[in-house]
Design a protein around this motif. Structure first.
Motif, PDB file in Angstrom:
ATOM      1  N   THR A 122       6.077 -16.570  10.188  1.00  0.00           N
ATOM      2  CA  THR A 122       7.157 -15.688  10.631  1.00  0.00           C
ATOM      3  C   THR A 122       6.768 -14.926  11.892  1.00  0.00           C
ATOM      4  OG1 THR A 122       6.325 -13.889   9.263  1.00  0.00           O
ATOM      5  CG2 THR A 122       7.946 -15.360   8.256  1.00  0.00           C
ATOM      6  N   PRO A 123       7.731 -14.518  12.716  1.00  0.00           N
ATOM      7  CA  PRO A 123       7.416 -13.704  13.898  1.00  0.00           C
ATOM      8  C   PRO A 123       6.772 -12.378  13.500  1.00  0.00           C
ATOM      9  CG  PRO A 123       9.680 -14.528  13.997  1.00  0.00           C
ATOM     10  CD  PRO A 123       9.173 -14.813  12.614  1.00  0.00           C
ATOM     11  N   GLY A 124       5.878 -11.900  14.358  1.00  0.00           N
ATOM     12  CA  GLY A 124       5.236 -10.617  14.102  1.00  0.00           C
ATOM     13  C   GLY A 124       3.861 -10.557  14.715  1.00  0.00           C
ATOM     14  N   GLY A 125       3.157  -9.450  14.494  1.00  0.00           N
ATOM     15  CA  GLY A 125       1.820  -9.292  15.040  1.00  0.00           C
ATOM     16  C   GLY A 125       1.274  -7.909  14.809  1.00  0.00           C
TER      17      GLY A 125
ATOM     18  N   HIS B 186       5.277   0.430  11.698  1.00  0.00           N
ATOM     19  CA  HIS B 186       5.451  -0.984  11.363  1.00  0.00           C
ATOM     20  C   HIS B 186       6.806  -1.546  11.811  1.00  0.00           C
ATOM     21  CE1 HIS B 186       1.949  -0.177   8.813  1.00  0.00           C
ATOM     22  NE2 HIS B 186       1.771  -1.482   8.763  1.00  0.00           N
ATOM     23  N   ARG B 187       7.878  -0.775  11.643  1.00  0.00           N
ATOM     24  CA  ARG B 187       9.189  -1.274  12.055  1.00  0.00           C
ATOM     25  C   ARG B 187       9.238  -1.514  13.568  1.00  0.00           C
ATOM     26  NH1 ARG B 187      13.402  -0.664   8.345  1.00  0.00           N
ATOM     27  NH2 ARG B 187      12.767   0.416   6.433  1.00  0.00           N
ATOM     28  N   SER B 188       8.713  -0.555  14.328  1.00  0.00           N
ATOM     29  CA  SER B 188       8.723  -0.700  15.789  1.00  0.00           C
ATOM     30  C   SER B 188       7.869  -1.886  16.214  1.00  0.00           C
ATOM     31  CB  SER B 188       8.211   0.584  16.449  1.00  0.00           C
ATOM     32  OG  SER B 188       9.072   1.669  16.161  1.00  0.00           O
ATOM     33  N   ALA B 189       6.730  -2.070  15.551  1.00  0.00           N
ATOM     34  CA  ALA B 189       5.855  -3.192  15.888  1.00  0.00           C
ATOM     35  C   ALA B 189       6.541  -4.521  15.590  1.00  0.00           C
ATOM     36  CB  ALA B 189       4.547  -3.091  15.111  1.00  0.00           C
ATOM     37  N   ALA B 190       7.208  -4.608  14.438  1.00  0.00           N
ATOM     38  CA  ALA B 190       7.900  -5.845  14.079  1.00  0.00           C
ATOM     39  C   ALA B 190       8.975  -6.183  15.105  1.00  0.00           C
ATOM     40  CB  ALA B 190       8.505  -5.724  12.687  1.00  0.00           C
TER      41      ALA B 190
ATOM     42  N   ARG C 246      -7.044  -5.842  11.393  1.00  0.00           N
ATOM     43  CA  ARG C 246      -5.926  -5.131  12.020  1.00  0.00           C
ATOM     44  C   ARG C 246      -4.762  -4.931  11.061  1.00  0.00           C
ATOM     45  NH1 ARG C 246      -2.772  -9.262  16.229  1.00  0.00           N
ATOM     46  NH2 ARG C 246      -1.885 -10.649  14.635  1.00  0.00           N
ATOM     47  N   GLN C 247      -3.920  -3.974  11.420  1.00  0.00           N
ATOM     48  CA  GLN C 247      -2.649  -3.726  10.737  1.00  0.00           C
ATOM     49  C   GLN C 247      -1.563  -4.493  11.491  1.00  0.00           C
ATOM     50  OE1 GLN C 247      -2.729  -1.802   7.819  1.00  0.00           O
ATOM     51  NE2 GLN C 247      -4.922  -2.004   8.292  1.00  0.00           N
ATOM     52  N   ALA C 248      -0.612  -5.064  10.765  1.00  0.00           N
ATOM     53  CA  ALA C 248       0.406  -5.896  11.408  1.00  0.00           C
ATOM     54  C   ALA C 248       1.747  -5.730  10.719  1.00  0.00           C
ATOM     55  CB  ALA C 248      -0.020  -7.365  11.384  1.00  0.00           C
TER      56      ALA C 248
ATOM     57  N   MET D 160       1.942 -11.367  17.169  1.00  0.00           N
ATOM     58  CA  MET D 160       1.638 -12.775  17.050  1.00  0.00           C
ATOM     59  C   MET D 160       0.879 -13.010  15.758  1.00  0.00           C
ATOM     60  SD  MET D 160      -0.505 -14.802  19.763  1.00  0.00           S
ATOM     61  CE  MET D 160      -1.517 -16.029  19.216  1.00  0.00           C
ATOM     62  N   THR D 161       0.669 -14.270  15.338  1.00  0.00           N
ATOM     63  CA  THR D 161       0.059 -14.554  14.061  1.00  0.00           C
ATOM     64  C   THR D 161      -1.384 -14.935  14.190  1.00  0.00           C
ATOM     65  OG1 THR D 161       2.085 -15.509  13.435  1.00  0.00           O
ATOM     66  CG2 THR D 161       0.273 -15.963  12.040  1.00  0.00           C
ATOM     67  N   ASN D 162      -2.105 -14.889  13.104  1.00  0.00           N
ATOM     68  CA  ASN D 162      -3.453 -15.367  13.087  1.00  0.00           C
ATOM     69  C   ASN D 162      -3.910 -15.575  11.691  1.00  0.00           C
ATOM     70  OD1 ASN D 162      -3.151 -13.610  15.338  1.00  0.00           O
ATOM     71  ND2 ASN D 162      -5.159 -14.327  15.792  1.00  0.00           N
ATOM     72  N   GLU D 163      -3.652 -16.626  11.080  1.00  0.00           N
ATOM     73  CA  GLU D 163      -4.305 -16.823   9.842  1.00  0.00           C
ATOM     74  C   GLU D 163      -3.823 -17.959   9.004  1.00  0.00           C
ATOM     75  OE1 GLU D 163      -3.021 -14.112   6.748  1.00  0.00           O
ATOM     76  OE2 GLU D 163      -1.925 -13.343   8.411  1.00  0.00           O
ATOM     77  N   SER D 164      -4.640 -18.443   8.107  1.00  0.00           N
ATOM     78  CA  SER D 164      -4.196 -19.453   7.205  1.00  0.00           C
ATOM     79  C   SER D 164      -5.136 -19.562   6.050  1.00  0.00           C
ATOM     80  CB  SER D 164      -4.086 -20.782   7.888  1.00  0.00           C
ATOM     81  OG  SER D 164      -5.334 -21.232   8.229  1.00  0.00           O
ATOM     82  N   PRO D 165      -4.923 -18.743   5.053  1.00  0.00           N
ATOM     83  CA  PRO D 165      -5.783 -18.777   3.888  1.00  0.00           C
ATOM     84  C   PRO D 165      -5.676 -20.109   3.163  1.00  0.00           C
ATOM     85  CG  PRO D 165      -4.389 -16.837   3.915  1.00  0.00           C
ATOM     86  CD  PRO D 165      -3.914 -17.750   4.983  1.00  0.00           C
ATOM     87  N   ASP D 166      -6.789 -20.623   2.669  1.00  0.00           N
ATOM     88  CA  ASP D 166      -6.780 -21.903   1.968  1.00  0.00           C
ATOM     89  C   ASP D 166      -6.825 -21.737   0.450  1.00  0.00           C
ATOM     90  OD1 ASP D 166      -6.939 -23.330   4.387  1.00  0.00           O
ATOM     91  OD2 ASP D 166      -9.067 -22.948   4.466  1.00  0.00           O
TER      92      ASP D 166
END
Length: 219
Positions: A80-83, A91-95, A48-50, A1-7
């Protein structure tokens, strides 16, 4: 899942449609479980790593999710989808795991191309400044696979995702570039421009991006 939004503080370096409405039930987010996904780094930041996936349908559109910060409902963005990675997960398996959870589509990790982007971000989500290091992959899917997403994209969302994710749709890359220029938040920053290079397949360049300093949030 996502978490972020840099300004602000965005750097991008290069190394050698239609809306799909849904109405998921409101469910209280399991805050303790969520925070376990974010171990503290040596500077005391949840970090975290994502892994994420940029999906292209046969028309060259990309799939994005529209979400918001539960503590700031006016702060919304497309992503985008992911987490985050689980223990001992690559990373591939996590995606692919996150893709299945967020869209209903199950893919073999070997179908993911890349990584095409290495992104480091600092942002605020749920009133906490966080850091995330993530790799992006691309995948071109079939019309049959797109139908699975269109029918199942929100079916397996977690309680937190049901609370903070609002919509999903396939975006034409040119249209996405327009709304980004008009001020709609899209992450990663510059996605439409990068997607132009990936629409026919990976161009072989691993891009690097650093976003944010002490900013705000993606899921």
């Amino acid at each position: 899942m996502t978490n972020e939004s840099p300004d602000s503080g965005i750097q991008l370096n290069h190394a050698p449609s239609g809306s799909l409405p849904h109405n998921p039930p409101a469910v209280a987010a399991p805050a303790d479980d969520y925070e376990e996904e974010w171990p503290l780094d040596t500077d005391g930041f949840p970090h975290r790593q994502a892994a994420r996936c940029v999906l292209f349908n046969p028309e060259g559109q990309i799939f994005l999710i529209w979400g918001h910060d539960g503590d700031d409902v006016e702060h919304r963005w497309w992503f985008t989808p992911g987490g985050g990675l689980l223990d001992q997960e690559d990373h591939r398996s996590a995606a692919c795991r996150e893709l299945a959870e967020e869209t209903g589509l199950v893919l073999d990790p070997q179908r993911l191309v890349g990584p095409v982007l290495d992104r480091r971000s600092t942002f605020e989500f749920a009133r906490i400044t966080r850091k995330q290091d993530e790799l992006f992959f691309i995948c071109h899917i079939t019309a049959a696979e797109q139908r699975i997403i269109d029918e199942q994209a929100n079916v397996n969302w977690t309680a937190l995702e049901q609370e903070v994710l609002d919509d999903f749709r396939w975006w034409d890359v040119a249209e996405l570039a327009v709304i980004a220029r008009q001020g709609t938040l899209v992450y990663p920053v510059g996605l439409a421009d990068m997607a132009r290079h990936w629409s026919a397949g990976w161009d072989g360049i691993l891009r690097y991006a650093t976003e944010g300093s002490s900013t705000r949030a993606t899921t």
